[in-house]
Motif scaffolding. Structure first.
Motif, PDB file in Angstrom:
ATOM      1  N   UNK A  80       0.811  -1.215   0.000  1.00 16.25           N
ATOM      2  CA  UNK A  80       0.000   0.000   0.000  1.00 16.25           C
ATOM      3  C   UNK A  80       0.846   1.267   0.000  1.00 16.25           C
ATOM      4  N   UNK A  81       0.336   2.277  -0.672  1.00 15.48           N
ATOM      5  CA  UNK A  81       0.946   3.610  -0.664  1.00 15.48           C
ATOM      6  C   UNK A  81      -0.126   4.662  -0.363  1.00 15.48           C
ATOM      7  N   UNK A  82      -0.982   4.372   0.576  1.00 16.22           N
ATOM      8  CA  UNK A  82      -2.050   5.302   0.905  1.00 16.22           C
ATOM      9  C   UNK A  82      -1.488   6.533   1.619  1.00 16.22           C
ATOM     10  N   UNK A  83      -2.189   7.645   1.516  1.00 16.84           N
ATOM     11  CA  UNK A  83      -1.810   8.841   2.272  1.00 16.84           C
ATOM     12  C   UNK A  83      -3.025   9.730   2.477  1.00 16.84           C
ATOM     13  N   UNK A  84      -2.933  10.528   3.545  1.00 11.38           N
ATOM     14  CA  UNK A  84      -3.969  11.504   3.840  1.00 11.38           C
ATOM     15  C   UNK A  84      -3.381  12.899   3.780  1.00 11.38           C
ATOM     16  N   UNK A  85      -4.229  13.890   3.913  1.00 10.57           N
ATOM     17  CA  UNK A  85      -3.786  15.291   3.835  1.00 10.57           C
ATOM     18  C   UNK A  85      -4.153  16.008   5.120  1.00 10.57           C
ATOM     19  N   UNK A  86      -3.152  16.318   5.938  1.00 11.24           N
ATOM     20  CA  UNK A  86      -3.388  17.097   7.154  1.00 11.24           C
ATOM     21  C   UNK A  86      -3.862  18.500   6.785  1.00 11.24           C
ATOM     22  N   UNK A  87      -4.631  19.109   7.695  1.00 16.20           N
ATOM     23  CA  UNK A  87      -5.103  20.473   7.438  1.00 16.20           C
ATOM     24  C   UNK A  87      -5.194  21.283   8.724  1.00 16.20           C
ATOM     25  N   UNK A  88      -4.827  22.558   8.624  1.00 14.56           N
ATOM     26  CA  UNK A  88      -5.212  23.555   9.609  1.00 14.56           C
ATOM     27  C   UNK A  88      -6.584  24.089   9.204  1.00 14.56           C
ATOM     28  N   UNK A  89      -7.478  24.252  10.180  1.00 12.73           N
ATOM     29  CA  UNK A  89      -8.831  24.716   9.916  1.00 12.73           C
ATOM     30  C   UNK A  89      -9.233  25.802  10.902  1.00 12.73           C
ATOM     31  N   UNK A 254       4.014   9.980  -1.471  1.00 14.15           N
ATOM     32  CA  UNK A 254       3.938   8.633  -0.910  1.00 14.15           C
ATOM     33  C   UNK A 254       4.821   8.462   0.324  1.00 14.15           C
ATOM     34  N   UNK A 255       5.663   9.448   0.619  1.00 14.67           N
ATOM     35  CA  UNK A 255       6.496   9.399   1.817  1.00 14.67           C
ATOM     36  C   UNK A 255       5.864  10.110   3.011  1.00 14.67           C
ATOM     37  N   UNK A 256       4.624  10.518   2.878  1.00 20.81           N
ATOM     38  CA  UNK A 256       3.957  11.205   3.998  1.00 20.81           C
ATOM     39  C   UNK A 256       3.889  10.336   5.260  1.00 20.81           C
ATOM     40  N   UNK A 257       3.464   9.051   5.181  1.00 19.17           N
ATOM     41  CA  UNK A 257       3.437   8.251   6.417  1.00 19.17           C
ATOM     42  C   UNK A 257       4.819   8.072   7.042  1.00 19.17           C
ATOM     43  N   UNK A 258       5.840   7.842   6.213  1.00 24.39           N
ATOM     44  CA  UNK A 258       7.199   7.673   6.742  1.00 24.39           C
ATOM     45  C   UNK A 258       7.694   8.978   7.365  1.00 24.39           C
ATOM     46  N   UNK A 259       7.360  10.100   6.771  1.00 29.02           N
ATOM     47  CA  UNK A 259       7.765  11.394   7.318  1.00 29.02           C
ATOM     48  C   UNK A 259       7.160  11.607   8.698  1.00 29.02           C
ATOM     49  N   UNK A 260       5.893  11.317   8.826  1.00 29.99           N
ATOM     50  CA  UNK A 260       5.225  11.474  10.123  1.00 29.99           C
ATOM     51  C   UNK A 260       5.847  10.546  11.178  1.00 29.99           C
ATOM     52  N   UNK A 261       6.190   9.329  10.762  1.00 25.90           N
ATOM     53  CA  UNK A 261       6.788   8.380  11.688  1.00 25.90           C
ATOM     54  C   UNK A 261       8.172   8.846  12.133  1.00 25.90           C
ATOM     55  N   UNK A 262       8.955   9.378  11.205  1.00 21.71           N
ATOM     56  CA  UNK A 262      10.294   9.870  11.567  1.00 21.71           C
ATOM     57  C   UNK A 262      10.198  11.008  12.578  1.00 21.71           C
ATOM     58  N   UNK A 263       9.306  11.936  12.371  1.00 18.01           N
ATOM     59  CA  UNK A 263       9.135  13.046  13.307  1.00 18.01           C
ATOM     60  C   UNK A 263       8.779  12.533  14.697  1.00 18.01           C
ATOM     61  N   UNK A 264       7.902  11.539  14.748  1.00 17.14           N
ATOM     62  CA  UNK A 264       7.485  10.977  16.032  1.00 17.14           C
ATOM     63  C   UNK A 264       8.644  10.272  16.735  1.00 17.14           C
ATOM     64  N   UNK A 265       9.365   9.457  15.976  1.00 13.64           N
ATOM     65  CA  UNK A 265      10.460   8.682  16.562  1.00 13.64           C
ATOM     66  C   UNK A 265      11.586   9.573  17.085  1.00 13.64           C
ATOM     67  N   UNK A 266      11.804  10.691  16.438  1.00 12.19           N
ATOM     68  CA  UNK A 266      12.887  11.572  16.850  1.00 12.19           C
ATOM     69  C   UNK A 266      12.457  12.563  17.935  1.00 12.19           C
ATOM     70  N   UNK A 267      11.190  12.525  18.327  1.00 12.58           N
ATOM     71  CA  UNK A 267      10.745  13.349  19.444  1.00 12.58           C
ATOM     72  C   UNK A 267      10.283  14.735  19.089  1.00 12.58           C
ATOM     73  N   UNK A 268      10.050  15.019  17.803  1.00  9.43           N
ATOM     74  CA  UNK A 268       9.527  16.332  17.422  1.00  9.43           C
ATOM     75  C   UNK A 268       8.075  16.467  17.883  1.00  9.43           C
ATOM     76  N   UNK A 269       7.655  17.669  18.225  1.00 14.36           N
ATOM     77  CA  UNK A 269       6.277  17.837  18.699  1.00 14.36           C
ATOM     78  C   UNK A 269       5.270  17.560  17.596  1.00 14.36           C
ATOM     79  N   UNK A 270       4.094  17.041  17.937  1.00 13.56           N
ATOM     80  CA  UNK A 270       3.067  16.788  16.926  1.00 13.56           C
ATOM     81  C   UNK A 270       2.685  18.067  16.191  1.00 13.56           C
ATOM     82  N   UNK A 271       2.346  17.906  14.924  1.00 16.76           N
ATOM     83  CA  UNK A 271       1.944  19.054  14.118  1.00 16.76           C
ATOM     84  C   UNK A 271       1.241  18.597  12.865  1.00 16.76           C
ATOM     85  N   UNK A 272       1.140  19.510  11.921  1.00 13.90           N
ATOM     86  CA  UNK A 272       0.558  19.231  10.613  1.00 13.90           C
ATOM     87  C   UNK A 272       1.703  18.970   9.641  1.00 13.90           C
TER      88      UNK A 272
END
Length: 361
Positions: A80-89, A254-272
């Motif tokens: 799978x190469x699914x991805x979603x689109x984060x948004x500020x609202x 297609x690297x959106x899920x991996x990007x989010x995972x890297x940010x989490x693993x390295x301790x960056x604060x949650x964001x969009x």
């Protein structure tokens, strides 16, 4: 992003060969699910709480038959190469869930299939099912939404019109989209902003990662690269002073899920998190145009422009300068910073940034 974009084709080819060699979908580098390792423990960043991580466990989904035999063949043969689109609202505006569902290195669309959408409202303790929605078949069958065009295999759902509990309130919300036919899934996050919200935008490759080309190695090996010393502390300090994080990268979509995972693993604060909307990413002038376009979309949707920005390449300078961001910081930039601050160590930025007033949401 220049070196990364030039090298990505090689990495993508290697990933394709690994996938074709018969590795299970769950273990392929492009699969949605990665490691579940926890980020490193860190000291409190400031007077404000970080945005919630939204890590309430999701119950195992019940799979159903695919609507079309072709879909089952596609899903069984490719990862799978699914991805979603984060948004500020903003409150009172449309609350779009935008998902793309595809398989394999060639990004083969999953067409006319059911997607179950679930919501973790306010990053709370209970998931709720929003409904089931059908992926689009033909390009352009749905109008473009906030810069995302319909290229087939997509869903467009305005939560403000369908939620039985009413539109989402101010806060961070997690959406999980599950393919009914095989149970693969992908997440996205919606951040409904309070009045007076402040945003900081940062590039990732070479700005936060230890090297400009670090992701190429990550894709090839399945590893997660390190970050520049002090970069995590700076971003946590800003989030701890009430800033909302916007991670903006010209990486391919297609690297959106991996990007989010890297940010989490390295301790960056949650964001969009926003990647490019292309399969190969952007570089140079195209990367600058993409980022300035994303910042323009943000201002159109919310009336807000980031107060602070971080980058490392001339394309970052061009995007931030043309967008009018007042304070910019560039890691080891050799070119003209156009009034921005050049630095070679994030730790030198901490004293001044730590004096910014805290405005907790």
């Amino acid at each position: 992003m220049d070196f990364f974009a030039r090298s990505l084709a090689i990495a993508g080819l290697s990933v394709s060969l690994a996938a074709c060699a018969g590795a299970p979908a769950q273990s392929r580098p492009a699969a949605v699910a990665q490691t579940a390792a926890a980020p490193p423990p860190m000291a409190p960043p400031g007077p404000c709480a970080l945005r919630p991580s939204c890590d309430t466990p999701f119950p195992a989904p019940s799979k159903r038959e695919f609507r079309h035999n072709r879909s089952g063949l596609l899903a069984s043969a490719l990862g799978p190469r699914h991805r979603g689109r984060d948004l500020f609202l903003l409150p009172g505006t449309p609350q779009w869930v935008l998902g793309k569902f595809a398989y394999g290195p060639a990004d083969k669309d999953l067409k006319d299939e059911d997607i179950d959408v679930y919501l973790l409202r306010g990053c709370g303790a209970a998931w709720e099912k929003v409904g089931t929605y059908r992926t689009t078949e033909d390009e352009g069958s749905h109008p473009a939404v906030v810069g995302v065009a319909d290229e087939g295999g997509q869903i467009f759902v305005n939560l403000a019109q369908v939620l039985p509990g009413g539109p989402l309130g101010v806060g961070r919300h997690r959406i999980k989209m599950v393919v009914a036919g095989d149970g693969t899934s992908v997440d996205l996050f919606l951040e409904v902003l309070p009045a007076g919200a402040r945003i900081v935008v940062t590039d990732i490759d070479g700005t936060l990662t230890e090297k400009e080309e670090a992701l190429v190695g990550d894709v090839l090996t399945g590893n997660h690269s390190q970050t520049h010393p002090g970069a995590v502390d700076v971003m946590r300090s800003l989030s701890g002073r009430g800033f909302f994080m916007f991670y903006l990268t010209a990486r391919p979509h297609w690297l959106e899920p991996r990007t989010r995972e890297w940010l989490r693993l390295r301790g960056f604060p949650p964001g969009i998190v926003h990647t490019s909307v292309t399969a190969t990413g952007r570089m140079g002038g195209a990367a600058a145009s993409f980022k300035s376009g994303e910042l323009s979309l943000l201002k159109t949707a919310t009336g807000l422009l980031p107060e602070l920005a971080f980058g490392n390449m001339p394309s970052d300078v061009d995007a931030y300068w043309s967008s009018g961001i007042p304070r910019t910081f560039y890691y080891k930039l050799a070119d003209d910073a156009r009034g921005g601050v050049k630095h070679d160590d994030y730790r030198t930025l901490l004293p001044s940034l730590g004096e910014l007033p805290a405005v907790c949401p």
